[in-house]
Scaffold this motif. Structure first.
Motif, mmCIF file in Angstrom:
data_model
loop_
_atom_site.group_PDB
_atom_site.id
_atom_site.type_symbol
_atom_site.label_atom_id
_atom_site.label_comp_id
_atom_site.label_asym_id
_atom_site.label_seq_id
_atom_site.Cartn_x
_atom_site.Cartn_y
_atom_site.Cartn_z
ATOM 1 N N ASP A 77 0.856 -1.182 0.000
ATOM 2 C CA ASP A 77 0.000 0.000 0.000
ATOM 3 C C ASP A 77 0.894 1.234 0.000
ATOM 4 O OD1 ASP A 77 -2.293 1.573 -0.049
ATOM 5 O OD2 ASP A 77 -3.180 0.659 1.743
ATOM 6 N N VAL A 78 0.269 2.369 -0.269
ATOM 7 C CA VAL A 78 1.000 3.612 -0.468
ATOM 8 C C VAL A 78 0.351 4.703 0.368
ATOM 9 C CG1 VAL A 78 1.680 5.300 -2.211
ATOM 10 C CG2 VAL A 78 1.538 2.872 -2.829
ATOM 11 N N PHE A 79 1.151 5.406 1.164
ATOM 12 C CA PHE A 79 0.670 6.503 2.002
ATOM 13 C C PHE A 79 1.504 7.743 1.667
ATOM 14 C CE2 PHE A 79 -0.569 2.590 3.906
ATOM 15 C CZ PHE A 79 -1.901 2.824 4.225
ATOM 16 N N ILE A 80 0.834 8.722 1.074
ATOM 17 C CA ILE A 80 1.500 9.910 0.551
ATOM 18 C C ILE A 80 0.852 11.156 1.131
ATOM 19 C CG2 ILE A 80 1.997 11.258 -1.537
ATOM 20 C CD1 ILE A 80 1.669 8.613 -3.120
ATOM 21 N N CYS A 81 1.675 12.074 1.607
ATOM 22 C CA CYS A 81 1.194 13.412 1.946
ATOM 23 C C CYS A 81 1.449 14.297 0.728
ATOM 24 C CB CYS A 81 1.903 13.994 3.159
ATOM 25 S SG CYS A 81 1.456 15.733 3.405
ATOM 26 N N PRO A 82 0.379 14.793 0.085
ATOM 27 C CA PRO A 82 0.539 15.631 -1.097
ATOM 28 C C PRO A 82 0.604 17.129 -0.772
ATOM 29 C CG PRO A 82 -1.760 15.119 -0.821
ATOM 30 C CD PRO A 82 -1.024 14.424 0.306
ATOM 31 N N SER A 86 3.379 24.109 4.719
ATOM 32 C CA SER A 86 2.665 25.251 5.308
ATOM 33 C C SER A 86 1.153 25.028 5.445
ATOM 34 C CB SER A 86 2.912 26.503 4.465
ATOM 35 O OG SER A 86 2.390 26.314 3.163
ATOM 36 N N GLU A 87 0.635 23.949 4.867
ATOM 37 C CA GLU A 87 -0.810 23.712 4.916
ATOM 38 C C GLU A 87 -1.317 23.249 6.284
ATOM 39 O OE1 GLU A 87 -2.829 21.885 1.460
ATOM 40 O OE2 GLU A 87 -0.858 21.999 0.497
ATOM 41 N N GLY A 88 -0.409 22.776 7.135
ATOM 42 C CA GLY A 88 -0.806 22.381 8.483
ATOM 43 C C GLY A 88 -1.624 21.106 8.563
ATOM 44 N N CYS A 89 -1.467 20.221 7.594
ATOM 45 C CA CYS A 89 -2.211 18.956 7.607
ATOM 46 C C CYS A 89 -1.655 18.033 8.698
ATOM 47 C CB CYS A 89 -2.106 18.277 6.244
ATOM 48 S SG CYS A 89 -0.402 17.778 5.854
ATOM 49 N N GLU A 90 -2.343 16.947 8.934
ATOM 50 C CA GLU A 90 -1.899 15.973 9.940
ATOM 51 C C GLU A 90 -1.058 14.850 9.337
ATOM 52 O OE1 GLU A 90 -2.193 16.199 13.300
ATOM 53 O OE2 GLU A 90 -2.900 18.207 12.776
ATOM 54 N N CYS A 91 -0.906 14.863 7.989
ATOM 55 C CA CYS A 91 -0.187 13.757 7.359
ATOM 56 C C CYS A 91 1.245 14.104 6.961
ATOM 57 C CB CYS A 91 -0.961 13.227 6.145
ATOM 58 S SG CYS A 91 -1.352 14.419 4.861
ATOM 59 N N HIS A 92 1.623 15.369 6.992
ATOM 60 C CA HIS A 92 2.972 15.750 6.569
ATOM 61 C C HIS A 92 3.971 15.389 7.672
ATOM 62 C CE1 HIS A 92 6.308 18.194 5.100
ATOM 63 N NE2 HIS A 92 5.706 18.121 3.924
ATOM 64 N N PRO A 94 6.936 15.522 10.007
ATOM 65 C CA PRO A 94 7.020 14.550 11.091
ATOM 66 C C PRO A 94 5.699 14.218 11.790
ATOM 67 C CG PRO A 94 7.720 16.660 11.933
ATOM 68 C CD PRO A 94 7.438 16.848 10.448
ATOM 69 N N LYS A 95 4.596 14.821 11.413
ATOM 70 C CA LYS A 95 3.326 14.415 12.021
ATOM 71 C C LYS A 95 3.052 12.960 11.624
ATOM 72 C CE LYS A 95 1.352 18.969 12.462
ATOM 73 N NZ LYS A 95 0.370 19.924 11.927
ATOM 74 N N PRO A 96 2.416 12.198 12.492
ATOM 75 C CA PRO A 96 2.258 10.761 12.246
ATOM 76 C C PRO A 96 0.991 10.352 11.484
ATOM 77 C CG PRO A 96 1.569 11.268 14.464
ATOM 78 C CD PRO A 96 2.070 12.566 13.860
ATOM 79 N N GLY A 97 0.337 11.293 10.831
ATOM 80 C CA GLY A 97 -0.934 10.994 10.173
ATOM 81 C C GLY A 97 -0.891 9.853 9.176
ATOM 82 N N LEU A 98 0.172 9.759 8.379
ATOM 83 C CA LEU A 98 0.271 8.668 7.407
ATOM 84 C C LEU A 98 0.326 7.315 8.115
ATOM 85 C CD1 LEU A 98 2.933 10.152 4.928
ATOM 86 C CD2 LEU A 98 0.448 10.076 4.609
ATOM 87 N N LEU A 99 1.081 7.256 9.195
ATOM 88 C CA LEU A 99 1.200 6.012 9.961
ATOM 89 C C LEU A 99 -0.127 5.651 10.628
ATOM 90 C CD1 LEU A 99 4.692 6.717 11.534
ATOM 91 C CD2 LEU A 99 4.189 5.164 9.645
ATOM 92 N N ALA A 126 8.315 11.015 13.166
ATOM 93 C CA ALA A 126 6.990 10.411 12.928
ATOM 94 C C ALA A 126 6.941 9.010 13.539
ATOM 95 C CB ALA A 126 6.683 10.370 11.434
ATOM 96 N N ALA A 127 7.988 8.228 13.326
ATOM 97 C CA ALA A 127 8.051 6.876 13.886
ATOM 98 C C ALA A 127 7.994 6.914 15.408
ATOM 99 C CB ALA A 127 9.323 6.174 13.416
ATOM 100 N N HIS A 128 8.763 7.821 15.982
ATOM 101 C CA HIS A 128 8.812 7.950 17.441
ATOM 102 C C HIS A 128 7.427 8.292 18.012
ATOM 103 C CE1 HIS A 128 10.546 8.749 21.363
ATOM 104 N NE2 HIS A 128 9.893 9.895 21.388
ATOM 105 N N ALA A 129 6.694 9.143 17.312
ATOM 106 C CA ALA A 129 5.377 9.588 17.794
ATOM 107 C C ALA A 129 4.387 8.436 17.957
ATOM 108 C CB ALA A 129 4.795 10.632 16.841
#
Length: 176
Positions: A77-82, A86-92, A94-99, A126-129
Protein backbone atom coordinates in the motif's frame (compact mmCIF):
# COMPACT_ATOMS: atom_id res chain seq x y z
CA UNK A 1 10.93 -7.32 16.93
CA UNK A 2 9.74 -10.88 16.50
CA UNK A 3 6.25 -9.88 15.42
CA UNK A 4 6.98 -7.12 12.92
CA UNK A 5 3.74 -6.58 11.01
CA UNK A 6 4.96 -4.08 8.43
CA UNK A 7 7.76 -1.80 7.32
CA UNK A 8 7.19 1.80 6.22
CA UNK A 9 9.75 3.00 3.71
CA UNK A 10 10.44 6.60 2.75
CA UNK A 11 11.07 7.25 -0.96
CA UNK A 12 13.51 10.06 -1.77
CA UNK A 13 16.98 9.26 -0.47
CA UNK A 14 15.91 5.90 0.98
CA UNK A 15 14.74 3.88 -2.04
CA UNK A 16 16.74 5.92 -4.54
CA UNK A 17 17.46 9.41 -5.75
CA UNK A 18 19.28 12.18 -3.94
CA UNK A 19 16.79 13.15 -1.28
CA UNK A 20 15.34 15.79 -3.61
CA UNK A 21 12.14 15.50 -5.64
CA UNK A 22 12.43 13.38 -8.78
CA UNK A 23 9.28 12.72 -10.81
CA UNK A 24 8.27 9.03 -10.75
CA UNK A 25 8.91 8.66 -14.49
CA UNK A 26 12.55 9.71 -13.92
CA UNK A 27 13.15 8.06 -10.51
CA UNK A 28 15.61 5.19 -10.28
CA UNK A 29 15.90 2.99 -7.18
CA UNK A 30 19.36 2.28 -5.83
CA UNK A 31 20.71 -1.04 -7.19
CA UNK A 32 20.14 -2.78 -3.82
CA UNK A 33 16.57 -1.55 -3.25
CA UNK A 34 14.83 -4.25 -5.28
CA UNK A 35 16.77 -6.90 -3.34
CA UNK A 36 15.57 -5.31 -0.10
CA UNK A 37 11.95 -5.37 -1.35
CA UNK A 38 12.28 -9.04 -2.28
CA UNK A 39 13.72 -9.94 1.14
CA UNK A 40 10.70 -8.33 2.82
CA UNK A 41 8.35 -10.26 0.52
CA UNK A 42 10.25 -13.53 1.10
CA UNK A 43 9.85 -13.01 4.86
CA UNK A 44 6.14 -12.13 4.63
CA UNK A 45 6.63 -8.60 5.91
CA UNK A 46 4.23 -6.07 4.44
CA UNK A 47 5.84 -2.99 2.97
CA UNK A 48 4.20 0.38 2.77
CA UNK A 49 5.39 3.55 1.06
CA UNK A 50 5.52 6.50 3.44
CA UNK A 51 6.41 9.79 1.78
CA UNK A 52 5.93 13.56 1.76
CA UNK A 53 5.41 14.75 -1.82
CA UNK A 54 4.40 18.41 -1.66
CA UNK A 55 5.15 18.82 -5.38
CA UNK A 56 1.76 17.15 -5.94
CA UNK A 57 0.11 20.25 -4.45
CA UNK A 58 2.03 22.34 -7.00
CA UNK A 59 0.83 20.22 -9.92
CA UNK A 60 4.30 18.82 -10.72
CA UNK A 61 3.16 15.20 -10.31
CA UNK A 62 0.02 13.33 -9.26
CA UNK A 63 -0.79 10.90 -6.48
CA UNK A 64 -1.46 8.32 -9.21
CA UNK A 65 2.07 8.81 -10.62
CA UNK A 66 3.53 7.87 -7.22
CA UNK A 67 0.98 5.14 -6.52
CA UNK A 68 1.78 3.42 -9.81
CA UNK A 69 5.51 3.73 -9.17
CA UNK A 70 5.27 2.07 -5.74
CA UNK A 71 3.03 -0.70 -7.06
CA UNK A 72 5.70 -1.61 -9.67
CA UNK A 73 8.12 -2.12 -6.76
CA UNK A 74 5.67 -4.50 -5.06
CA UNK A 75 4.48 -2.27 -2.20
CA UNK A 76 1.38 -3.51 -0.38
CA UNK A 77 0.00 0.00 0.00
CA UNK A 78 1.00 3.61 -0.47
CA UNK A 79 0.67 6.50 2.00
CA UNK A 80 1.50 9.91 0.55
CA UNK A 81 1.19 13.41 1.95
CA UNK A 82 0.54 15.63 -1.10
CA UNK A 83 0.40 18.88 0.92
CA UNK A 84 2.93 21.66 1.30
CA UNK A 85 4.47 21.94 4.77
CA UNK A 86 2.66 25.25 5.31
CA UNK A 87 -0.81 23.71 4.92
CA UNK A 88 -0.81 22.38 8.48
CA UNK A 89 -2.21 18.96 7.61
CA UNK A 90 -1.90 15.97 9.94
CA UNK A 91 -0.19 13.76 7.36
CA UNK A 92 2.97 15.75 6.57
CA UNK A 93 5.91 14.08 8.32
CA UNK A 94 7.02 14.55 11.09
CA UNK A 95 3.33 14.42 12.02
CA UNK A 96 2.26 10.76 12.25
CA UNK A 97 -0.93 10.99 10.17
CA UNK A 98 0.27 8.67 7.41
CA UNK A 99 1.20 6.01 9.96
CA UNK A 100 -2.10 6.40 11.80
CA UNK A 101 -4.03 6.08 8.51
CA UNK A 102 -2.13 2.89 7.69
CA UNK A 103 -2.79 1.54 11.17
CA UNK A 104 -6.54 2.04 10.79
CA UNK A 105 -6.69 0.74 7.23
CA UNK A 106 -4.58 -2.39 7.86
CA UNK A 107 -5.34 -3.00 11.55
CA UNK A 108 -1.70 -2.55 12.56
CA UNK A 109 -0.15 -2.26 15.99
CA UNK A 110 2.34 0.50 15.16
CA UNK A 111 4.65 -0.64 17.97
CA UNK A 112 5.16 -3.74 15.79
CA UNK A 113 6.23 -1.80 12.71
CA UNK A 114 9.49 -0.25 11.47
CA UNK A 115 10.04 3.04 9.72
CA UNK A 116 13.03 3.29 7.39
CA UNK A 117 14.03 6.75 6.23
CA UNK A 118 16.89 9.13 5.63
CA UNK A 119 15.69 12.19 7.58
CA UNK A 120 15.66 12.26 11.36
CA UNK A 121 13.55 15.40 11.64
CA UNK A 122 10.71 13.85 9.61
CA UNK A 123 10.91 10.05 9.34
CA UNK A 124 12.37 9.33 12.77
CA UNK A 125 10.13 11.82 14.59
CA UNK A 126 6.99 10.41 12.93
CA UNK A 127 8.05 6.88 13.89
CA UNK A 128 8.81 7.95 17.44
CA UNK A 129 5.38 9.59 17.79
CA UNK A 130 3.65 6.22 17.29
CA UNK A 131 6.18 3.94 18.99
CA UNK A 132 7.49 2.31 15.79
CA UNK A 133 11.04 1.05 15.41
CA UNK A 134 13.22 3.71 13.82
CA UNK A 135 15.91 2.96 11.24
CA UNK A 136 17.89 5.82 9.74
CA UNK A 137 19.67 5.07 6.48
CA UNK A 138 22.82 6.99 5.56
CA UNK A 139 21.85 7.38 1.90
CA UNK A 140 20.14 10.53 0.61
CA UNK A 141 20.08 13.07 3.45
CA UNK A 142 20.97 10.41 6.03
CA UNK A 143 24.59 11.33 6.74
CA UNK A 144 23.81 15.05 7.04
CA UNK A 145 20.71 14.31 9.10
CA UNK A 146 22.72 12.18 11.51
CA UNK A 147 25.69 14.53 11.75
CA UNK A 148 25.02 18.16 10.83
CA UNK A 149 21.29 18.25 11.65
CA UNK A 150 21.15 15.90 14.64
CA UNK A 151 20.15 18.85 16.86
CA UNK A 152 16.79 19.03 15.01
CA UNK A 153 15.80 15.61 16.34
CA UNK A 154 18.16 15.12 19.28
CA UNK A 155 15.39 13.93 21.61
CA UNK A 156 14.97 10.74 19.54
CA UNK A 157 17.42 7.87 19.11
CA UNK A 158 17.21 5.62 16.06
CA UNK A 159 17.01 1.93 16.90
CA UNK A 160 19.51 1.28 14.13
CA UNK A 161 21.62 3.36 11.75
CA UNK A 162 21.96 1.48 8.45
CA UNK A 163 24.29 2.05 5.54
CA UNK A 164 21.33 1.73 3.18
CA UNK A 165 17.89 0.17 2.69
CA UNK A 166 19.23 -3.35 2.18
CA UNK A 167 21.30 -3.11 5.38
CA UNK A 168 18.16 -1.93 7.22
CA UNK A 169 16.03 -4.80 5.91
CA UNK A 170 18.70 -7.37 6.78
CA UNK A 171 18.82 -5.95 10.33
CA UNK A 172 15.03 -6.30 10.66
CA UNK A 173 15.07 -9.88 9.41
CA UNK A 174 17.97 -10.82 11.70
CA UNK A 175 16.17 -9.33 14.70
CA UNK A 176 13.10 -11.44 13.98
Amino acid sequence: MKNIQAVFIDRDGTIGGTGHFIHPKDFTPYPFSKTAFQLLKDNNIKMFAFTNQHRISRGEASVIDFYNEFKTYGFDDVFICPHSPSEGCECHKPKPGLLLDASRKHNLDLSKTCVIGDVGSTDMLAAHAVGAFKILVLTGWGKKSFNEYRHTWESVQPDFVAENLLDAVRWIINKR
